[in-house]
Motif scaffolding. Structure first.
Motif, PDB file in Angstrom:
ATOM      1  N   ASP A   1       2.344   0.933   8.450  1.00  0.00           N
ATOM      2  CA  ASP A   1       3.580   0.186   8.236  1.00  0.00           C
ATOM      3  C   ASP A   1       4.428   1.083   7.340  1.00  0.00           C
ATOM      4  N   ILE A   2       5.218   1.942   7.975  1.00  0.00           N
ATOM      5  CA  ILE A   2       5.941   2.969   7.234  1.00  0.00           C
ATOM      6  C   ILE A   2       6.967   2.350   6.294  1.00  0.00           C
ATOM      7  N   LYS A   3       7.649   1.310   6.766  1.00  0.00           N
ATOM      8  CA  LYS A   3       8.702   0.690   5.966  1.00  0.00           C
ATOM      9  C   LYS A   3       8.161   0.173   4.645  1.00  0.00           C
ATOM     10  N   ASN A   4       6.972  -0.431   4.668  1.00  0.00           N
ATOM     11  CA  ASN A   4       6.388  -1.007   3.454  1.00  0.00           C
ATOM     12  C   ASN A   4       5.338  -0.109   2.802  1.00  0.00           C
TER      13      ASN A   4
ATOM     14  N   PRO B   1      -2.218  -0.185   0.452  1.00  0.00           N
ATOM     15  CA  PRO B   1      -0.833  -0.044  -0.018  1.00  0.00           C
ATOM     16  C   PRO B   1      -0.596   1.302  -0.697  1.00  0.00           C
ATOM     17  N   ILE B   2      -0.584   2.364   0.084  1.00  0.00           N
ATOM     18  CA  ILE B   2      -0.552   3.712  -0.475  1.00  0.00           C
ATOM     19  C   ILE B   2       0.684   3.951  -1.345  1.00  0.00           C
TER      20      ILE B   2
ATOM     21  N   PRO C   1       8.695   8.847  -6.405  1.00  0.00           N
ATOM     22  CA  PRO C   1       9.063   8.218  -5.132  1.00  0.00           C
ATOM     23  C   PRO C   1       8.204   8.791  -4.002  1.00  0.00           C
ATOM     24  N   THR C   2       7.573   7.900  -3.242  1.00  0.00           N
ATOM     25  CA  THR C   2       6.575   8.322  -2.263  1.00  0.00           C
ATOM     26  C   THR C   2       6.888   7.745  -0.885  1.00  0.00           C
TER      27      THR C   2
ATOM     28  N   GLU D   1     -10.066   2.928  -2.376  1.00  0.00           N
ATOM     29  CA  GLU D   1      -9.745   3.078  -3.797  1.00  0.00           C
ATOM     30  C   GLU D   1     -10.214   4.437  -4.315  1.00  0.00           C
ATOM     31  N   HIS D   2     -11.380   4.855  -3.854  1.00  0.00           N
ATOM     32  CA  HIS D   2     -11.899   6.155  -4.258  1.00  0.00           C
ATOM     33  C   HIS D   2     -10.996   7.276  -3.749  1.00  0.00           C
ATOM     34  N   VAL D   3     -10.547   7.184  -2.503  1.00  0.00           N
ATOM     35  CA  VAL D   3      -9.677   8.217  -1.940  1.00  0.00           C
ATOM     36  C   VAL D   3      -8.351   8.268  -2.685  1.00  0.00           C
TER      37      VAL D   3
END
Length: 329
Positions: A76-79, A95-96, A107-108, A40-42
């Protein structure tokens, strides 16, 4: 005008650049990652750094077409989830993409950090116009990514190219992947510094000890390069062992990927031939002769900018692909 953010998330620093549609850099920002304080800090540090850079450039989030982030470890690139990163504590199932899109409304897209370095060097650097490329990144850890027959390979779980987890010792240094003796525990900034400390703690003396007043936590990889040039025996032994281990690891890579070029990037690549001469010695005598004979080994030409540039290139490709898939039939 379309603009893109490319972000390279490292174990030491967060590196961010904003590019125009021709990938000319408009601005750049770097800030310590502070991974020890948790995910969370990052994420908040990334958020703050992005906003600060945009403010410097007199841009807003609405001006950014999309953002790409290179993340170390298994994804998990897709999600858009970072599942595990061996050098990031308190970092699992992060969940970046969802976090960034909910906070920045940009969009990321995420991909492995070595792979975005590969995109940068393949499109604009040492691997340009090559169809079979292996990129290895010697940073806090050891990453890898490959282009085979003109296509970046991913594998079933996006883990193709993770050469840092080749097992080198049956009972070696523990790795956060759950195994031990992984190549990246030895051939990386963290690994080579640990090797050096172990030698000093076993009674060997290095001039570096005087430089840091015997506080081994202050030793850096750049110090090793300086001490190597000064003829320091402990440092030479440390770099020699590390370079040879990399050579043995790459022997397996020739069998698996058959690259025409291997690009060595990451902060530790600044050691150059101090390290790679020993890697080549092992490859000269142990690698499969025919595939090794057609391969060159070079250091990255884009330096540590490759990850930011590659992340932006990757994000643009994914954004355009998504738009095409979701457009009118």
């Amino acid at each position: 005008m379309a603009t893109y953010i490319g972000l390279d998330l490292g174990g030491t620093n967060i590196k961010i650049s904003v590019f125009d549609d021709f990938f000319h850099r408009l601005g750049e920002k770097r800030t310590p990652t502070e991974v020890r304080l948790g995910s969370e800090h990052v994420l908040n540090r990334i958020y703050d750094a992005v906003l600060a850079l945009l403010e410097e450039l007199h841009l807003t989030c609405q001006d950014i077409t999309c953002m790409g982030i290179g993340v170390p470890g298994i994804l998990d690139i897709k999600n858009g989830i970072s599942r595990f990163s061996p050098n990031f504590p308190k970092w699992e199932e992060v969940p970046i993409v969802a976090w960034m899109e909910s906070h920045l409304h940009i969009p990321t897209y995420i991909d492995n950090d070595a792979r975005v370095n590969l995109y940068g060097e393949w499109k604009f650097g040492a691997g340009k116009n090559r169809n079979n490329v292996l990129m290895i990144t010697l940073g806090t850890g050891l990453g890898g990514a490959a282009v085979i027959d003109g296509r970046v390979i991913y594998g079933a779980t996006g883990s193709a190219g993770e050469i840092g987890h080749i097992n080198m010792f049956r009972e070696g240094r523990e790795c956060r992947c759950g195994s031990s003796g992984c190549l990246g525990r030895y051939v990386s900034a963290l690994g080579i510094l640990r090797t050096f400390r172990e030698k000093v703690q076993a009674g060997q003396h290095s001039i570096i000890c005087d430089w840091v007043n015997h506080d081994l936590d202050k030793v850096t990889a750049d110090m090793l390069s300086r001490a190597y040039d000064d003829g320091d025996a402990v440092t030479i032994e440390t770099i020699q062992e590390t370079g040879k281990l990399l050579g043995y690891g790459l022997c397996a890579v020739f069998s698996l990927y058959n690259p025409e070029i291997i690009i060595v990037g990451g902060g530790m690549s600044r050691m150059g031939d101090r390290l790679l001469q020993y890697t080549r010695e092992i490859l000269d005598t142990h690698a499969l002769r025919i595939p090794y004979g057609c391969c060159t080994i070079v250091t990255a030409v884009l330096g540590d900018a490759a990850g930011m540039l590659g992340a932006a290139v990757y994000a643009k490709e994914q954004f355009l692909q998504s738009a095409a898939n979701n457009g009118p039939n």
